[in-house]
Design an enzyme around this catalytic site. Structure first.
Site, mmCIF file in Angstrom:
data_model
loop_
_atom_site.group_PDB
_atom_site.id
_atom_site.type_symbol
_atom_site.label_atom_id
_atom_site.label_comp_id
_atom_site.label_asym_id
_atom_site.label_seq_id
_atom_site.Cartn_x
_atom_site.Cartn_y
_atom_site.Cartn_z
ATOM 1 N N HIS A 52 0.819 -1.212 0.000
ATOM 2 C CA HIS A 52 0.000 0.000 0.000
ATOM 3 C C HIS A 52 0.852 1.260 0.000
ATOM 4 O O HIS A 52 0.508 2.255 -0.643
ATOM 5 C CB HIS A 52 -0.920 -0.019 1.222
ATOM 6 C CG HIS A 52 -2.025 0.975 1.181
ATOM 7 N ND1 HIS A 52 -3.166 0.786 0.428
ATOM 8 C CD2 HIS A 52 -2.181 2.172 1.790
ATOM 9 C CE1 HIS A 52 -3.970 1.820 0.581
ATOM 10 N NE2 HIS A 52 -3.397 2.681 1.404
ATOM 11 N N HIS A 98 -10.434 2.542 -1.106
ATOM 12 C CA HIS A 98 -10.652 2.119 0.271
ATOM 13 C C HIS A 98 -11.429 0.808 0.218
ATOM 14 O O HIS A 98 -12.477 0.650 0.836
ATOM 15 C CB HIS A 98 -11.396 3.193 1.074
ATOM 16 C CG HIS A 98 -10.662 3.592 2.316
ATOM 17 N ND1 HIS A 98 -11.263 3.853 3.518
ATOM 18 C CD2 HIS A 98 -9.333 3.752 2.555
ATOM 19 C CE1 HIS A 98 -10.358 4.170 4.422
ATOM 20 N NE2 HIS A 98 -9.184 4.119 3.857
#
EC number: 6.3.5.3
Length: 739
Positions: A52, A98
């Site tokens: 990430h 998300h």
């Protein structure tokens, strides 16, 4: 130095594995430090080296994208991309995912996705002026889908509406491939002055590091690590890793940040997003080539007894980190007090090149910044060429046995049905600058630049079934459709942001999808002069080893120099002729028709001829400027039939299509060939003559008028029936009792 901040009986190597570090990566940590890390240091390395934060599997692929252009002020590498729109103004924008948090806790996951992407934009000095979202849910029959839709939509609405930023565009799809891993991609666009852009690199040592915003709690700890791992049946137990948002605090944070910037006190600034205080401090120091020392005792805390490990890895929302110019701390203090925000000087930049953390008088972390910031592992992962589907011959694909039923089924299927239930929950007109949105019949959201005659157009696009069938062509098509949507709205396409959603890059088949999709995207961006200025990569989107359909979402931004020249398809009038611009071969592979009517998901997607795409789009923009058109709609899902139905529904007028002369009428009406537009005009002869002179294919496709949607000899359904089919599915689905 203290060896621990939160006691652990487990060996560090075992903890490293739990934190997502591979054994070889942990060996590199040992080599970089020359010793075993303590728990705080291990936590810092694990989040900064997570997929990430580090992009370790995708960075090599991202290098293919064109990132420069005459309007690009700032490309990838900062919080968001910046483009010059003239007259001293700049647009700042980015899209981010998300996905994992929204599956685990849909309301907060989606809400904090909106909050996080807004912070990326206002951190650079822009006031947010528009939001978009691209949502992919599982099959409607899956037991979790309805709850996820309800929570995600409520979360997006609850956050965006409260902050006061309009949600003007987006897309929503349903497919069984997302049953165990939905996608929530949020995009924000902001307006700034081109000479007042703020960056994150700390400019030198000896400067105060100021924390401001909400207090730090224990929510979201290891959120970045969780978002870098695939799901299993136990994933819902990860709820504590999902952040909790407060949109009212975000609104205060926006105003305080922009006011602080206006004082000239800010030397560098960074929001606290993924990996929280760790990422923000490491990035600011790393980009500036300095060190940073933080006193964790000074961090505003929401909960008692928090360890340095917890504070550094918390992803509590609505928090910022700023480096102030010498002697300007008091300026910040007055502003934070005015807006009721917690704030503290928590440290200083140094000349050591190290990240040093102190807590309760002890040094709990002392590591070099270089391995954290720019020396994370970088993988050139093995990949295999994706298996491709053959092109379908239109003659070999059956036509509908009942055209009327097919029309209503296509227009009312989950992907094609109206999303009114969804977008009516979003405030689309707050700020009073929205000119076109999801309700108006336009291929892009359009927001004016207040006080000028200009506007920006924004869109979000991807067709995952195309990317699944052929990642290279699907990647090209995602970019081309964004370019086409902006063109159809009357805008000049300027730049894109992207959100690359894929499964595990450790699987050669998935890595092949990533490689080929980004190849196609890069080629399309170059051919269309459509640079990539920001983006996000979300990998490991899979559950129990099953990956999502590859979904490289593109967020496009275009400019209208005169917003009175914007176009849509909601004002087509009685007697207007519909002209189809672009070439039609009848490409039915990977089409909506094939899936919804024939129950098949096979065939090659429509190829994207980028030279033709550009030629046709440039011609259409010229037509719009000439004033010859009454409406424009691009052709995509469902081909000519769905585009014409959209015109009929948005303009509240019947449409009759001419298809009986076609050899394969079903392929002509339902094929999804690219580089095509449906033009409504009161002067078809002038349009056809202009097309002939430009060397662009065009033909009369039909006429607007009456009270039916029809094609002579094939189908005829009333406008009322068409609208009922289009509007019924989503509210019916969401209101139906659980089975």
């Amino acid at each position: 130095m203290s060896t621990s901040s939160t006691p652990s009986a487990k060996p560090m190597a075992e903890m490293a594995a739990e934190f997502g570090l591979k054994p070889a990566e942990y060996d590199v940590v040992l080599k970089r430090l020359g010793r075993e890390p303590n728990l705080v240091e291990l936590g810092v390395f694990s989040v900064m080296w997570s997929e990430h934060c580090s992009y370790k599997s995708s960075k090599n692929q991202l290098k293919k994208f064109p990132i420069d252009g005459p309007r690009v002020i700032c490309g990838p590498g900062e919080n968001a991309g910046v483009i010059d729109i003239g007259d001293g103004d700049a647009i700042i924008f980015k899209m981010e995912s998300h996905n994992h948090p929204s599956y685990i806790e849909p309301y907060q996951g989606a809400a904090t996705g909106v909050g996080g992407i807004m912070r990326d934009v206002f951190t650079m000095g822009a006031r947010p002026i528009a939001l978009l979202n691209a949502l992919r849910f599982g099959d409607p029959s899956h037991p979790k889908t309805k709850r996820l839709v309800d929570g995600v939509v409520a979360g997006i609405a609850g956050y965006g509406n409260c902050v006061g930023v309009p949600t003007v565009a987006g897309e929503t799809n349903f497919h069984k491939g997302y049953n165990g891993n939905i996608l929530v991609n949020a995009m924000c666009v902001g307006l700034a002055k081109a000479d007042s852009i703020f960056y994150s690199a700390a400019p030198g040592p000896g400067l105060a590091v100021v924390y401001f915003g909400s207090k730090t709690g224990r929510d979201g700890i290891h959120g970045a690590t969780m978002s870098s791992a695939e799901f299993s049946e136990d994933s819902e137990e990860k709820r504590p890793t999902v952040q909790v948002g407060d949109p009212f605090a975000e609104k205060l944070l926006i105003e305080a940040t922009l006011e602080l910037m206006a004082t000239g006190a800010v030397a560098a600034i960074q929001d606290m997003g993924a990996a929280g205080l760790t990422s923000s401090s490491v990035e600011m120091a790393g980009k500036g080539g300095v060190g940073i020392e933080l006193n964790m005792d000074m961090v505003p805390q929401r909960e008692t007894g928090m360890s340095a490990y917890e504070m550094m890895l918390s992803e509590s929302q609505e928090r910022m980190l700023a480096v102030l110019k010498p002697g300007r701390e008091q300026d910040g203090h007055a502003i934070f007090e005015k807006w009721g925000l917690d704030a503290a000087v928590i440290g200083y930049t140094t000349d050591t090149g190290r990240l040093v953390l102190k807590h309760h008088g002890e040094t709990v972390c002392d590591v070099p910044l270089a391995p954290l910031f720019d020396d994370a592992p970088l993988y050139d992962r093995p990949w295999v060429q994706p298996a491709l589907q053959p092109r379908l011959d239109p003659a070999a694909v059956p036509a509908p046995t009942n055209w009327n039923e097919a029309v209503l089924k296509i227009i009312g299927c989950p992907d094609m049905a109206s999303k009114r239930w969804l977008w009516e929950q979003y405030d689309r007109h707050v700020m009073a600058d929205t000119l076109e949105d999801s309700a108006t019949g336009c291929d892009a959201g359009i927001v004016r630049i207040h006080g000028t005659g200009k506007a920006i157009a924004v869109t979000s696009d991807c067709t995952p079934r195309y990317v699944q069938a052929d990642p290279y062509e699907g990647g090209k098509q995602a970019v081309a459709e964004a370019w086409r949507n902006l063109t159809a709205a009357g805008a000049l396409p300027i730049a894109i942001t992207d959100n690359l959603n894929f499964g595990s890059p450790e699987k050669p088949e998935t890595m092949g999808q990533i490689v080929r999709a980004t190849d196609g995207m890069a080629e399309a961006c170059r051919a269309l002069d459509f640079p990539v200025v920001s983006g996000n990569v979300s990998l490991y989107n899979e559950t129990n080893g099953v990956a999502i359909p590859p979904t490289p979402t593109v967020g496009g931004v275009g400019l209208l120099e005169d917003y009175d020249l914007r176009t849509g398809f909601g004002n087509v009038a009685e007697g207007d002729t519909l002209v189809l611009v672009g070439e039609t071969r009848g490409e039915l592979g990977a089409s909506i028709y094939l899936r919804e009517i024939l129950g098949r998901e096979d065939g090659a997607p429509p190829p994207v001829d980028l030279a033709l795409e550009r030629k046709t789009g440039d011609f259409v923009r010229g037509l719009i400027s000439s004033g010859l058109v009454a409406g424009v709609h691009d052709l995509s899902d469902g081909g000519l039939l769905v585009a014409a139905a959209d015109v009929a529904l948005a303009s509240k007028i019947g449409v009759t299509l001419n298809a009986t002369s076609q050899t394969h009428a079903h392929a002509y009406l339902l094929g999804e060939d690219q580089a095509r537009y449906l033009i409504a005009t009161p002067d078809p002869d002038a349009v056809l003559e202009a097309a002939k002179e430009a060397g662009v294919h065009a033909n009369v496709a039909g006429v607007a008028g009456g009270e039916a949607f029809a094609s002579d000899g094939l189908f005829s359904v009333s406008l009322d029936a068409l609208r009922a089919a289009h509007e019924a599915w989503l509210p019916g689905y969401m209101s139906a009792p659980k089975a």
